[in-house]
Write a protein that holds these residues in place. Structure first.
Motif: not given
Ligand code: ZN
Length: 433
Positions: A268-277
């Motif tokens: 699952x990623x956020x708008x910036x493409x980082x992993x959402x934990x």
């Protein structure tokens, strides 16, 4: 009945299991996929360095538009090896082609078998398929293959035609229905109008696809409640797509779609493409495992979800996917409020005199989102009062009221369930350039 053992193993073991599968998938892409071969080269990616799931973050995402622009480059086998040709809607207008080999069809059957097993479907059940099996779709065929592998009985009625649906239920006495949930309301309405005692029919269970049945806390949403109030059947939600070629099905505890670790890797990623934990909301990104024809690596599905990782009451440790919150690109900004279409559906699903509806979005002359809700009702004499009442309902629930048009419910039905669509069309977005 061969539910995969890995789903009951602890989280760390599932992760390790997936990392082994990932190695094989990456090797396969490196050798066979023109698209990914090029991507690895252009981005200096050495697949031997991708060992853990976390290492996936070194690889760029694959987007829907890549599928459209480089469609042929995703195919990993010579065209002669393709058995089933499928299309899915693209983002740029034209449909995108998908292709499945013999092995992929076996994988798809296996996926549906274990997904139906998750919903408690057994070999002695008879399932009435109220989904399209042809028209270049994957889903209907997948259900057929999966149920066949499971050994269950199948009646392929296809979508629409409530009369034929009830005739089939009367004749063959299936105990399970597979369909989109809003179609259940439609066949209930037909039964009521034609004196069919649907509550005492052979149907005990409905496995649903294409629309949410639950809220984020897993309680039934208003569509689910509306079905349940009318008809006390067991309801199961599933979530799937052509690109994933994998299903997330609920178990009887109804708390999210279970992940099949041998078939797909999920992030699952956020708008910036980082992993959402830690169960945060973001866009689902998938990597298919064991796909031969058109495997995908870090594909952005566009669906906003969250993951639930605590052990399920059914004993599975495999992660569960929440009901889809919305589409990443379907975010609406309306009169200072941001919302996703399901929030609008919820209000309408809870309004008894609304038979059906379509939400249309366009840009107004200032480039702001404009929302028009076409509402199908029986009889339209008092439309002014109706519009006012509906607007008040919207303001009470979501603080803003969209524009409302009252339409004939039967005409609207044709828009919502056109022959060429597998899922009901409730949202029409004209904002795209
Ligand atoms: Zn479970």
């Amino acid at each position: 009945m061969n539910i995969p053992e890995i789903e009951f193993r602890p989280k760390e073991e599932i992760k390790h299991f997936q990392e082994n599968k990932l190695k094989i998938a990456l090797q396969y892409l490196q050798e066979n996929s023109p698209f990914y071969k090029r991507m690895f080269l252009q981005n200096n990616i050495d697949i031997r360095q991708i060992k853990m799931l976390e290492d996936l973050q070194k690889i760029p995402f694959t987007e829907k538009k890549d599928l459209q622009l480089y469609n042929d480059d995703f195919l990993c086998v010579p065209k002669e090896k393709v058995i089933d040709f499928i299309t899915t809607s693209g983002t740029l207008g034209d449909p995108v082609a998908f292709a499945m080999t013999d092995k992929d069809l076996d994988r798809l059957a296996y996926n549906e078998k274990i997904s139906f097993l998750c919903t408690g479907t057994k070999p002695d059940d008879i399932v009435q398929l109220m989904t399209t099996i042809d028209k270049r779709f994957m889903a209907g065929l997948a259900y057929f293959l999966g149920l066949r592998l499971l050994g269950a009985g199948i009646v392929r009625v296809g979508n629409g035609i409530p009369e034929l649906q009830w005739d089939t239920i009367k004749r063959i006495k299936p105990n399970t229905i597979m369909c989109v949930p809003s179609f259940i309301l439609h066949i209930i309405k037909y039964a009521e109008e034609h004196g069919i005692d649907y509550r005492n029919s052979s149907i005990k269970k409905v496995v649903c696809i294409g629309e949410n049945l639950r809220e984020q806390d897993f309680s039934l949403n208003l569509l689910g409640q509306r079905i349940k109030e009318k008809w006390d059947v067991e309801l199961y939600s599933t979530y799937a797509s052509t690109e994933m070629a994998t299903t997330f099905a609920e178990c009887k505890f109804g708390c999210g779609g279970h992940h099949h670790p041998e078939l797909i890797i999920c992030e699952v990623i956020d708008n910036e493409g980082n992993i959402v934990e830690n169960g945060g909301i973001g866009e689902l990104v998938i990597t298919t495992l064991g796909v031969e024809g058109m495997p995908l690596l870090r594909f952005k599905t566009g669906d906003l979800v969250s993951f639930h990782t605590e052990k399920c009451n059914c004993g599975r440790y495999s992660m569960r996917v929440s009901p889809v919150i919305g589409r990443a690109n379907n975010l609406l900004k309306y009169k200072g409020t941001t919302l996703y279409p399901p929030a609008i559906y919820d209000v309408l699903d809870n309004t008894p005199y609304v038979s059906n509806y379509v939400v249309k979005v366009d840009l107004d002359e200032n480039g702001n989102d404009e929302i028009i809700v076409c509402v199908g009702v029986k009889g339209i004499e008092k439309s002014k009062e109706l519009i006012k009442e509906l607007k008040d309902r919207f303001r009470a629930k979501i603080r803003v009221a969209p524009e409302i048009e009252i339409c004939n419910a039967d005409d609207l039905h044709k828009t919502i369930f056109p022959d060429i669509s597998r899922k009901p069309i409730k949202f029409i977005d004209k904002r795209k350039k």
